[in-house]
Design an enzyme around this catalytic site. Sequence first.
Site, short mmCIF file in Angstrom:
data_model
loop_
_atom_site.label_atom_id
_atom_site.label_comp_id
_atom_site.label_asym_id
_atom_site.label_seq_id
_atom_site.Cartn_x
_atom_site.Cartn_y
_atom_site.Cartn_z
N ARG A 126 33.64 35.56 46.04
CA ARG A 126 34.84 36.30 45.29
C ARG A 126 34.22 37.53 44.73
NH1 ARG A 126 39.63 33.48 41.72
NH2 ARG A 126 40.27 33.26 44.13
N HIS A 153 43.06 38.13 50.39
CA HIS A 153 42.83 36.72 49.68
C HIS A 153 42.96 35.97 51.19
CE1 HIS A 153 41.92 33.42 47.43
NE2 HIS A 153 42.74 33.64 46.41
N GLN A 156 43.62 32.05 50.73
CA GLN A 156 44.77 31.72 50.53
C GLN A 156 45.94 31.84 51.29
OE1 GLN A 156 45.41 31.03 46.95
NE2 GLN A 156 47.42 30.24 47.86
N ASP A 248 53.56 37.03 42.88
CA ASP A 248 52.27 36.99 42.58
C ASP A 248 52.39 37.35 41.16
OD1 ASP A 248 49.43 36.30 42.17
OD2 ASP A 248 48.82 37.89 43.55
N CYS A 288 50.61 31.90 44.66
CA CYS A 288 49.14 31.40 44.73
C CYS A 288 48.58 30.87 43.60
CB CYS A 288 48.42 32.69 45.44
SG CYS A 288 48.11 33.74 44.11
N ARG A 316 44.84 24.87 50.22
CA ARG A 316 43.56 25.44 50.16
C ARG A 316 42.30 24.55 50.63
NH1 ARG A 316 43.22 29.78 46.39
NH2 ARG A 316 40.98 29.99 47.61
N1 NVA Z 1 46.47 38.96 42.82
C1 NVA Z 1 45.61 37.88 42.02
C2 NVA Z 1 45.41 36.59 43.02
C3 NVA Z 1 44.80 35.52 42.10
C4 NVA Z 1 44.43 34.31 42.94
C5 NVA Z 1 44.46 38.45 41.61
O1 NVA Z 1 43.64 39.13 42.37
O2 NVA Z 1 44.19 38.25 40.36
N1 CP Z 2 44.69 30.92 43.82
C1 CP Z 2 43.78 31.26 43.57
O1 CP Z 2 42.66 31.72 44.41
O2 CP Z 2 43.08 30.53 42.31
P1 CP Z 2 41.88 30.59 41.70
O3 CP Z 2 42.12 32.02 41.16
O4 CP Z 2 42.12 29.55 40.57
O5 CP Z 2 40.86 30.41 42.30
#
Ligand code: NVA
Ligand code: CP
Length: 330
Positions: A126, A153, A156, A248, A288, A316
């Site tokens: 990540r 993502h 997800q 989201d 998500c 997930r």
């Molecule tokens: N769009 C959000 C998704 C989190 C799982 C982010 O990137 O923070």
């Molecule tokens: N949805 C998701 O990726 O959650 P986290 O940021 O908690 O990993």
Amino acid sequence: MSDTVLPDWSKLDSAAALAGNPLAGRDLLRLLDLSPQELHLVLSTAVAQKAAWAQGVVTAPYAGKAVGIILEKPSMRTRVSFEVAASRLGAHAVVMSDSNSAFSRGETVKDTTQVLERFVDTIIIRTFAQSKLEEVAHWARIPVINALTDSFHPCQGLADLLTIAEHKGDLSTLKLAYVGDGNNMAHTYLEGGALTGMHIHIATPPGFEPDETIVAECRAAAAQTGALLEVDHDFAAALANADVVITDTWTSMGSEAEHDERLAAFAGYQIDAAAMAQAAAGAIFMHCLPAHRGEEVTDEVMDAPFSAIYDEAENRLHAQKALVSLVLAQ
Ligand code: NVA
Ligand code: CP
């Protein structure tokens, strides 16, 4: 999709059951890295493994393997689901999320990646820029999996497609409305639609549209499935006849300084009970997570019987376990 190579789950205790699948040794940097058939393979594998686990089938086909998980942004679901998926496969998970490991010390991406691959069998990362993930994949001779970037993502996305299929059936017959920020999740739903034939309607406030290049790539990919991909600012048109309503956070990780300005820009794009009433009868709500209750979605919708948010989060684990099973195969 009969040309997919499904493992023989009666031999799940053997890595040989997974051998020779088309995803063995492959990266997943975005959903469009998969063909429609390969996406079907991941989802079918997840369905089979999920059912086997529910029946008490406990196996460890990857005993002795290790997965490296690098988290340069916060995470709860992604970290726990990958760690547990590794555990269920018999593999050991090494999490590097602190400021003393992985890329935090100024070492080059090449050096870090090529050392890590001497220890682990896949790198799950990540990070912020997609280009950094691509650089890791460039140097790694082992599979690299995107655990969220600013652009995509895909894990997800896999979980969400699995959840939609479980709740609503044949994806190619459905309409998904995504209302909110044109962010990594919006891009991921466009890619998922392109690969499955699902009708995707993304409605964002002006100034928060998805990346034009990614939209064009998705429209080109959609030619293989006939998916209709709509991108505009029309909240009501997105919701009309939608089988799945998704939003989201309006403030993704890395954009926290823009929070107040975004709250103003996104006013009118909240998913509340009135918005859900505009969708098709029997529509489900998904997110998500983490959600900012009271901003992009109300408590009433999050906690409604039509909310699939916790099924989505659980998936997930199943989707990523399937993905890791397939890419770790020889
Ligand atoms: N769009 C959000 C998704 C989190 C799982 C982010 O990137 O923070
Ligand atoms: N949805 C998701 O990726 O959650 P986290 O940021 O908690 O990993």
